[in-house]
Design an enzyme around this catalytic site. Structure first.
Site, PDB file in Angstrom:
ATOM      1  N   GLU A 248     -70.948  46.159  43.983  1.00  0.00           N
ATOM      2  CA  GLU A 248     -70.738  45.131  45.014  1.00  0.00           C
ATOM      3  C   GLU A 248     -69.259  45.178  45.355  1.00  0.00           C
ATOM      4  O   GLU A 248     -68.418  44.727  44.566  1.00  0.00           O
ATOM      5  CB  GLU A 248     -71.121  43.755  44.455  1.00  0.00           C
ATOM      6  N   CYS A 282     -65.535  37.949  49.226  1.00  0.00           N
ATOM      7  CA  CYS A 282     -65.951  39.255  49.730  1.00  0.00           C
ATOM      8  C   CYS A 282     -66.699  39.141  51.051  1.00  0.00           C
ATOM      9  O   CYS A 282     -66.644  40.047  51.870  1.00  0.00           O
ATOM     10  CB  CYS A 282     -66.812  39.947  48.693  1.00  0.00           C
TER      11      CYS A 282
HETATM   12  P1  NAD Z   1     -60.707  44.918  41.264  1.00  0.00           P
HETATM   13  O1  NAD Z   1     -61.509  46.097  41.648  1.00  0.00           O
HETATM   14  O2  NAD Z   1     -59.249  45.090  41.139  1.00  0.00           O
HETATM   15  O3  NAD Z   1     -61.197  44.339  39.842  1.00  0.00           O
HETATM   16  C1  NAD Z   1     -62.521  43.937  39.602  1.00  0.00           C
HETATM   17  C2  NAD Z   1     -62.785  44.014  38.108  1.00  0.00           C
HETATM   18  O4  NAD Z   1     -62.757  45.375  37.697  1.00  0.00           O
HETATM   19  C3  NAD Z   1     -61.761  43.289  37.241  1.00  0.00           C
HETATM   20  O5  NAD Z   1     -62.405  42.679  36.147  1.00  0.00           O
HETATM   21  C4  NAD Z   1     -60.886  44.436  36.766  1.00  0.00           C
HETATM   22  O6  NAD Z   1     -60.216  44.169  35.544  1.00  0.00           O
HETATM   23  C5  NAD Z   1     -61.905  45.528  36.576  1.00  0.00           C
HETATM   24  N1  NAD Z   1     -61.378  46.897  36.592  1.00  0.00           N
HETATM   25  C6  NAD Z   1     -60.208  47.337  37.122  1.00  0.00           C
HETATM   26  N2  NAD Z   1     -60.104  48.681  36.922  1.00  0.00           N
HETATM   27  C7  NAD Z   1     -61.226  49.084  36.287  1.00  0.00           C
HETATM   28  C8  NAD Z   1     -61.710  50.342  35.832  1.00  0.00           C
HETATM   29  N3  NAD Z   1     -61.024  51.465  36.004  1.00  0.00           N
HETATM   30  N4  NAD Z   1     -62.907  50.383  35.222  1.00  0.00           N
HETATM   31  C9  NAD Z   1     -63.643  49.264  35.078  1.00  0.00           C
HETATM   32  N5  NAD Z   1     -63.235  48.043  35.472  1.00  0.00           N
HETATM   33  C10 NAD Z   1     -62.038  47.952  36.080  1.00  0.00           C
HETATM   34  O7  NAD Z   1     -61.075  43.792  42.302  1.00  0.00           O
HETATM   35  P2  NAD Z   1     -60.448  42.322  42.417  1.00  0.00           P
HETATM   36  O8  NAD Z   1     -59.100  42.417  43.026  1.00  0.00           O
HETATM   37  O9  NAD Z   1     -60.596  41.602  41.142  1.00  0.00           O
HETATM   38  O10 NAD Z   1     -61.455  41.661  43.469  1.00  0.00           O
HETATM   39  C11 NAD Z   1     -61.260  41.724  44.837  1.00  0.00           C
HETATM   40  C12 NAD Z   1     -62.153  42.778  45.464  1.00  0.00           C
HETATM   41  O11 NAD Z   1     -63.489  42.589  45.052  1.00  0.00           O
HETATM   42  C13 NAD Z   1     -62.169  42.685  46.980  1.00  0.00           C
HETATM   43  O12 NAD Z   1     -62.154  43.993  47.500  1.00  0.00           O
HETATM   44  C14 NAD Z   1     -63.504  42.019  47.275  1.00  0.00           C
HETATM   45  O13 NAD Z   1     -64.009  42.274  48.552  1.00  0.00           O
HETATM   46  C15 NAD Z   1     -64.357  42.573  46.192  1.00  0.00           C
HETATM   47  N6  NAD Z   1     -65.488  41.703  45.917  1.00  0.00           N
HETATM   48  C16 NAD Z   1     -66.743  42.099  46.273  1.00  0.00           C
HETATM   49  C17 NAD Z   1     -67.833  41.256  46.076  1.00  0.00           C
HETATM   50  C18 NAD Z   1     -69.237  41.645  46.477  1.00  0.00           C
HETATM   51  O14 NAD Z   1     -70.188  40.967  46.085  1.00  0.00           O
HETATM   52  N7  NAD Z   1     -69.421  42.701  47.250  1.00  0.00           N
HETATM   53  C19 NAD Z   1     -67.626  40.008  45.500  1.00  0.00           C
HETATM   54  C20 NAD Z   1     -66.329  39.636  45.151  1.00  0.00           C
HETATM   55  C21 NAD Z   1     -65.273  40.489  45.353  1.00  0.00           C
END
Ligand code: NAD
Length: 511
Positions: A248, A282
């Site tokens: 997502e 998102c």
């Molecule tokens: P992010 O990708 O930086 O982090 C998300 C999660 O992934 C965090 O818990 C982070 O610690 C973890 N993470 C980071 N690197 C990783 C790796 N290499 N392996 C596994 N996990 C890892 O995103 P964010 O800044 O926390 O959230 C914002 C983004 O999320 C925006 O782009 C938003 O659109 C998206 N988002 C999407 C949805 C959806 O349902 N489509 C919902 C909410 C947020």
């Protein structure tokens, strides 16, 4: 939320490393708490414990799981004030938008509790040869599901994956974002007190590259919610292990304002759709395409509405827009605004940081004259910034809305539902809301939610969201009524009858 509550909640983390992370409360900039961080061994231990607990959870059956999850639903509602406090304290959003999280989490828990048996019981399927064969499909849980969640909607995004995973009979190991761990732990308490075994749902915290990777490496399936860039890495890692994954990811969500709207109502709906959670959602809107016929009435009404929104950090329902969550978010959003304004965008509302209200507040910002040279034209801002563009026709609006690498959510505002639906059907997005920004689809937990193009793979919610968490197993048996051919001579005898059977099956339209 008090420091004492935070200290009490974090004891539920599986986190034995000596490291901690300093978590800042966005409303004040004060240190909220020092979050204990997990080691890779903690992830392995949590997974092993969840694996053991999962066996009896699965064996307990649908009725038991349904009763426990419905109780968890009730406890979340009873404890809503704590949940609302935790969500607001960690994310900086308003009480109303924190309430949306509680509402959605309860809805997703109820839905999955009640739908799991119907969706996952399996049953008879058409056999390849009627009467000669008999075929059934059954579903078994994946085992332990790794769930990786972001900070922006810590509660509802976690529960929309965890409730169906549990309802389908799985264990879970969740990697919480540091900025959302307390909200998750508070919700998890409700599930444990309702009867979910503590070991069945482990929560770990830490750096994405180590702890996130460890979660992907340990589980039997992975649910990731976060940015497209990280999602790509997680998907590649999951593919290397040949485990399934749902992704997502990010969006650049368009709203189309048709020329038959009531401009004042449309302005109010658009303002909510763009600036809920200060745009850190998102599915919130970052692009508005308004038809020329209504533009000169909609745009001023929209700018006025946005200027009238009340910013603040109250732990009650007196504010409309909250804070950004982190210093990194502040830097990202102000960079997008500065870049756009520096390259000629016009500010119709907002445009400034508001340190007088709190360290990370930024005014809801409406821009026009946004061009493809600007970062906010095609890239996700994930903050309170929307670009308004006037278009000449419905077709031009649809083309502009679809001209994106993303396809998460979209919205159509129209005075006519049938016209709104017609336009909605032409938009390239996993969800489209008519006369709403995102809540019509987001709250419809019986319907799948997810993205197309760079916005993701797979779906949460609905039967689709439950079926992610099981393996199907087909068991078909020979009834003994007729022996299938095994030798050339037996084939020679039966081929004409089998050809006739195929023709009859088609003639009677049997699938
Ligand atoms: P992010 O990708 O930086 O982090 C998300 C999660 O992934 C965090 O818990 C982070 O610690 C973890 N993470 C980071 N690197 C990783 C790796 N290499 N392996 C596994 N996990 C890892 O995103 P964010 O800044 O926390 O959230 C914002 C983004 O999320 C925006 O782009 C938003 O659109 C998206 N988002 C999407 C949805 C959806 O349902 N489509 C919902 C909410 C947020």
């Amino acid at each position: 939320m008090q420091r004492a509550d935070a200290g009490e909640l974090v004891r539920d983390l599986t986190a034995t490393s000596a490291d901690t992370a300093r978590v800042i409360a966005p409303f004040t900039g004060d240190v909220l708490h020092e979050l204990p961080l997990s080691s890779a061994q903690d992830v392995a231990d949590a997974t092993a414990a969840a694996r053991v607990a999962q066996r009896s959870w699965w064996a307990a059956g649908f009725a038991h799981r349904r009763a426990v999850l419905l109780k968890a639903h009730d406890l979340m509602l009873e404890r809503r004030e704590l949940l609302l406090d935790a969500v607001q304290t960690e994310t900086g959003k308003t009480r109303g938008q924190a309430f949306e999280e509680v509402f959605n989490s309860a809805g997703a828990t109820r839905y999955n509790a009640l739908a799991a048996r119907r969706v996952l019981s399996g049953g008879a399927r058409r056999a390849g040869i009627p009467l000669v064969l008999r075929t059934r499909v059954g579903y078994t849980p994946k085992g332990v599901v790794g769930v990786i969640t972001p900070w922006n909607y810590p509660l509802s995004l976690a529960i929309m994956d965890i409730a169906p995973a549990l309802a389908a009979g799985n264990g879970v190991v969740q990697k919480a974002d540091n900025q959302g761990a307390l909200s998750i732990l508070a919700a998890r308490r409700a599930f444990i007190d309702a009867g979910v075994p503590a070991a069945l749902w482990g929560v770990v915290a830490g750096d994405g590259d180590t702890i996130g990777n460890a979660v992907v490496d340990a589980g039997d399936y992975v649910c990731f919610t976060g940015s497209t860039a990280t999602g790509r890495k997680v998907a590649q890692r999951a593919a290397g292990r040949l485990i399934g994954a749902s992704m997502e990811l990010g969006g650049k969500n368009p709203m189309i304002v048709l020329d038959d709207v009531d401009p004042v109502k449309a302005a109010a709906d658009a303002a909510y759709a763009c600036f809920s959670a200060a745009g850190q959602l998102c599915v919130s809107m970052e692009r508005i395409y308004v038809l020329r016929g209504v533009a000169d009435r909609f745009i001023p009404a929209f700018a006025e509405r946005v200027k009238s929104l009340k910013l603040g950090s109250a732990f009650d329902y007196t504010t409309d827009v909250g804070s950004l969550a982190t210093a990194a978010q502040l830097a990202r959003v102000t960079a997008h605004i500065d870049d756009a304004v520096g390259k000629g965008a016009t500010v119709l509302a907002g445009g400034r940081a508001r340190p007088d209200l709190g360290p990370y507040f930024v005014e809801p910002t409406v821009l026009t004259d946004v061009t493809s040279q600007m970062q906010c034209f095609a890239g996700e801002t994930f903050g309170p910034l929307v670009a308004v563009t006037v278009v000449d026709s419905e077709d031009a609006a649809i083309d502009a809305a679809n001209a994106s690498d993303f396809g998460l959510n979209a919205s159509v505002l129209s005075g006519s539902l049938s016209r709104g639906r017609r336009v909605a059907a032409r938009l390239h997005a996993g969800s489209v809301n008519v006369n709403e920004g995102y809540r019509a689809t987001f709250s419809s937990v019986d319907a799948p939610m997810g993205g197309v193009k760079q916005s993701g793979v797979g779906r949460r919610n609905g039967p689709e969201g439950l079926l992610r968490f099981v393996e199907s197993r087909t068991i078909a048996e020979a009834t003994g009524l007729l022996q299938l051919p095994r030798t050339g001579a037996e084939f020679a005898k039966l081929v004409p009858a089998m050809l006739l059977l195929l023709r009859i099956l088609k003639a009677v339209r049997r699938r």
